[in-house]
Design an enzyme around this catalytic site. Sequence first.
Site, PDB file in Angstrom:
ATOM      1  N   ASP A 368       0.861  -1.172   0.000  1.00 27.14           N
ATOM      2  CA  ASP A 368       0.000   0.000   0.000  1.00 27.14           C
ATOM      3  C   ASP A 368       0.906   1.233   0.000  1.00 27.14           C
ATOM      4  O   ASP A 368       2.093   1.129   0.311  1.00 27.14           O
ATOM      5  CB  ASP A 368      -0.889  -0.029   1.247  1.00 27.14           C
ATOM      6  N   ASP A 734      29.182 -35.280  11.830  1.00 29.80           N
ATOM      7  CA  ASP A 734      27.983 -34.584  12.282  1.00 29.80           C
ATOM      8  C   ASP A 734      28.340 -33.349  13.101  1.00 29.80           C
ATOM      9  O   ASP A 734      27.736 -32.281  12.947  1.00 29.80           O
ATOM     10  CB  ASP A 734      27.102 -35.518  13.124  1.00 29.80           C
TER      11      ASP A 734
END
Length: 895
Positions: A368, A734
Amino acid sequence: MTELLEKIKNETEKRIGKNRYTSGFISHISSIDLETLYATLNSDKRGLSEEEVESRQDKFGKNEVAHEKSSSWYRMLYTNLVNPFVILLVVLGLVSYFTDDLRATIVVSVMVVVSVLMRFIQEFRSSKAAEKLKSMVNNTATVTRQTEGISQKIEIPFKELVPGDIVHLSAGDMVPADVRLTQSKDLFISQSVLTGESLPVEKYAFLNTMVQQPETLHGKMNGNHNNPMLESNNICFMGTNVVSGSGIALVAATGSSTYFGSMSKSITGRRSMTSFDIGVNKVTFLLIRFILIMVPVIFLINGFAKHDWRDAFLFAIAVAVGLTPEMLPMVVTANLARGALAMSKKKVIVKRLNAIQNFGAINILCTDKTGTLTQDKIILERHINIFGETSEDVLKFAFLNSYHQTGLKNLLDRAVLEHTELHHQLNIAEDYRMVDEIPFDFVRRRMTVVVEKEHNQNLFICKGAVEEILNICNGVETGEGNAEILTDELRNLATDQMNKQNEDGFRVVAVAYKKMPPIDRPYSVQDEQNLILSGFITFLDPPKETAGPAIQALKNHGVAIKVLTGDNDVVTRKICKEVGLDARHIITGNEINDLDDKELGQLAERTVVFAKLNPMQKTRIIQSLRELKHTVGYLGDGINDAGALRAADVGISVDTAADIAKESADIIMLEKSLMVLEEGILRGREVFGNIMKYIKMTTSSNFGNVFSVLIASIFLPFLPMLPVQLLVQNLLYDFSQLSIPWDRMDEEFVRRPRKWDPGSIARFMVFIGPISSVFDITTFFLMWYFFKANSMSHQNLFQSGWFIEGLLSQTLIVHMIRTRKIPFVNSTASLPVLVLTGVIMLIGIAIPFTPLGHSISLVPLPPVYFIFLIVTLAGYYFLTQVVKNWYIKKFHSWL
């Protein structure tokens, strides 16, 4: 509640069952007269007292429903535990335990704990930060209550409402509870959140009659089309919103006793999956299928080749653990959570974590105009007649209109009311009495109040869009107190004056009036005719200083800005030019009415500015752009923005927005700034990039490892690595990946929008994965022929050599894949990544020389091995870079 109410509730429960309590009770409330209603709810027309409110809050609890509550820590922990990869690891750990492989059980358990705990910590921290910010944003309701015996209107948070409260409703409000109307004025309610019906329904204060509403597909599917409760024309339901008009109502049910509350448990969390969610799930189950196929193959090959089925089984279990990307949920959550935390520091509330990633995919941002491109500080500059002369009458009529309206007072009204001197000059409190009003709506684009100053004469004052006011006028003021017939010449003069003011950057509102005798009925839209045009009030809403630079920055990052405004095209063109938007060709709402969705989408792609749009037209434009595969964000804060916010991929609002706008948004900004949006978009792309790093590292590494294991299993007389060695290697790898969420992305990556492309992952895996196998096999030959580790008695030396080379090459791939540039030369990882991967490499090299290495059958390697290792890793580095360059030229992508 009185004994009468308790009796009604008890009887209702007996008659229709507890699960449908709300339906019976609300049906009863809708069918009784107002006197009985006040008695039933034990309410008072002056409002509830403070003591009564406290008593009812203790009895009925807060006005909250299930979906508003954040997950508890134990619920989060449980959700993290029931992840497919975690479940798979737990199963593999149990198998290791029952096969007496205690070391493997310990390693797998550590993997599970690290994966779950890291994900839980990140998610919990993000949730707490979001909750802290959410507490700063409250939807409020206007109620009448008694304070020290004095009746007054006050604003309170939704959650503090109790049955029996008197609530005032106006345009833009969300209905805060299930309420029975006692007064209404042109009150239209959107019930789409409950029925799916897009058209608003008019509600009245008189006794209930069932109004048959149009049947919708949503209604058929959910059985709502025959629900008499939803068709009650004097009941408004929690979660619906006021489109236009006003009303006063009594709260009949709150919290879980509302219709919306009764559904909340079934709808909690049921959001449609984004492309990102679908993509992650596809990768998850692709890898699980890969594991389920390859692990049995490896088991059978080793079993038949080595004739030791137990060792073959344990090795297959270890391979399954190695292939399981157990850190994927942690990496995804940690990245999203870090993004949310970073945005929270910028005073941005992320209501859904996945909205962060969607932010990064935005390539069109619709916004807007007011408050985003402009300063949102409306100043009343002039009050003039059609000749451009200052007119005090215009200001007087505008002030009376804004002062007496009971609906949502917008920024224009507030600017008018800042002329407080008129309150005293006009002696409003004594000389003017409010008679009636016709509320604003987005079809008429005007609102009217009727006030009485003299007996037997009412003053009918209307203000709104110039075109709409001119259409209902037949006279015009040509001087103070002088009026003439509105001829075509004078009408054109008025239009020219409006255009002149617009060209100067002013927003123009027309003011008209008429004097008329009192009537014995409520005033309606039909009375808005034969008015006298008093003149215009003009407002200045200058553009923000930061709007231009922010728009340019978004353009530089591949985000097109489109303005969707209800304002007129002249003012819009001036503002857009000042902030650097192409406003040479503006499309208005009337020009798109006859276009089908395909034509509208094509027009929207090439148009930058749309003006004079109604709410449905804004929504249509966004939907048409999404149909053309654009990822669309929408920034808005008004009642007329709710549909567009829901339709967009990412709805963005501000904490000062209308209630329905905040509820419809995915992201709420505590400060209205396009610069913050740019940071959010870049953060979203960074989040997406780090997630893709892990996915592509994991898939390509796993593919290469399986290929290497298959080759080794076929030709070696012993296992290429013992199960426990493979598990320890995987655990270290990991740990090296835990720092990926804290890595940075290259500037080139965040320069343009990023969308999920599942096909690129499979392609990447096939082309990049086998590179590591080349050097794994090279290591096999070196260990076999040069170091003579070619018999069962020397298998530990062979396994130690591959343990180190495999770990280092897997860890090096973190740096090779994280950037399309030359690693360490043109692009360096963040400090956490450098430190953690470096430490893991050193640990991997050291383990064979430690008691831990001895315990898992690893042996020290001769110094000459490390010369070969350096050469091997260098070769791996250069070959990967060559393939990377070829891949980028071939497919024009990397991550």
